[in-house]
Design an enzyme around this catalytic site. Sequence first.
Site, mmCIF file in Angstrom:
data_model
loop_
_atom_site.group_PDB
_atom_site.id
_atom_site.type_symbol
_atom_site.label_atom_id
_atom_site.label_comp_id
_atom_site.label_asym_id
_atom_site.label_seq_id
_atom_site.Cartn_x
_atom_site.Cartn_y
_atom_site.Cartn_z
ATOM 1 N N THR A 125 0.824 -1.201 0.000
ATOM 2 C CA THR A 125 0.000 0.000 0.000
ATOM 3 C C THR A 125 0.857 1.249 0.000
ATOM 4 O OG1 THR A 125 -1.567 1.293 1.355
ATOM 5 C CG2 THR A 125 -0.122 -0.208 2.522
ATOM 6 N N ASP A 126 0.319 2.337 -0.551
ATOM 7 C CA ASP A 126 1.041 3.604 -0.505
ATOM 8 C C ASP A 126 1.101 4.180 0.909
ATOM 9 O OD1 ASP A 126 -1.629 4.331 -0.247
ATOM 10 O OD2 ASP A 126 -1.609 5.809 -1.858
ATOM 11 N N GLU A 127 0.313 3.616 1.821
ATOM 12 C CA GLU A 127 0.319 4.128 3.190
ATOM 13 C C GLU A 127 1.645 3.900 3.905
ATOM 14 O OE1 GLU A 127 -3.196 3.703 5.614
ATOM 15 O OE2 GLU A 127 -4.369 3.094 3.862
ATOM 16 N N TYR A 153 -1.580 -0.286 11.044
ATOM 17 C CA TYR A 153 -1.792 -0.976 9.767
ATOM 18 C C TYR A 153 -0.632 -0.732 8.814
ATOM 19 C CZ TYR A 153 -3.248 -1.427 4.920
ATOM 20 O OH TYR A 153 -3.275 -1.720 3.580
ATOM 21 N N LYS A 157 2.262 -3.364 7.212
ATOM 22 C CA LYS A 157 2.504 -3.581 5.781
ATOM 23 C C LYS A 157 3.949 -3.248 5.413
ATOM 24 C CE LYS A 157 -0.035 -4.645 3.014
ATOM 25 N NZ LYS A 157 -0.377 -6.001 2.488
#
Length: 339
Positions: A125-127, A153, A157
């Site tokens: 994810t870009d998060e 979260y 990741k």
Amino acid sequence: MKMFITGGAGFIGSNFIFYMRKTHPDYDLVCLDKLTYAGNLETLAPVMNDPKFRFVRIDIAERKAVYDLFEAEKPDVVVNFAAESHVDRSIENPAVFLETNVMGTQVLLDACRIFGVSRFHQVSTDEVYGDLPLDRPDLFFTEQTPIHTSSPYSASKASADLLCNAYFRTYGLPITISRCSNNYGPYQFPEKLIPLMIANCTADKPLPVYGQGLNVRDWLYVEDHCSAIDLILQGGKEGLVYNIGGHNEMRNIDIVKLIVHALGKSEELITYVTDRKGHDMRYAIDPTFIHNELGWLPETKFENGIVKTIQWYLDNRPWWENIINGEYKTYYERMYGNR
């Protein structure tokens, strides 16, 4: 080609299964899913009787069960969608995110190494990059942007991504990683922004918006994401990260208002609620690298994709209504209880 798709009963994983059945009908697909709250076997009903598809209920963190399945099935490729993914839930209970997203990924990496899988692809994810300031629209996430996580979260990741890199460097395991922007489209669990707003709107319920709704996200239609992963599996270079973005930046409040107007409702339904802890302000991906390397570009403009998405939810009310009232949880027992 036999492909394991973990988390395939979730939103993006199920769409990937449908995409692969359409574009690679000769592949054997095995879906691995624990069927947590967000895993919905009912989603996979269109392929459950397909001879080229098999579903296995399994927790990717259970090492023996995973090893036994790898030994029996001997997959060529593993695509890992399996993850706890809702930021709010990670703030309430970080431990389960570490168990699935970190330890589960590590079990899969070990299995791939032991049983000689030719490619392990990690869907990230870009998060993991943190966020960008609202007053710098010239800034974008690239593959060289440092990891700077904001939530349990995104930290889980990022940890999984680093494990993948380590297994590539230490063991020579053939891995690739993709980091995507916010996905939208059919079969998204109705706790996420777009399906939640559609569902609440149709029922004339309040539309909860964090803060003032000024947070910006880059929206990617889920089928475009699936096509990008397919290209990475075919031509991506081992050990590399590929950013997948939609070139569709939108403020949350503008998306909510768009849905309200599309459904002919009143903006009075919008309710502003206390902002999320550590809420990232802006995500924006620069997908230049994957375009230059593999020729990928998103095909779906947001103004078209959101219309298709709203219509899908209107046409498939039983699917999300079963989730809201909890009936989807009984589907597995109905399907397999007497087998």
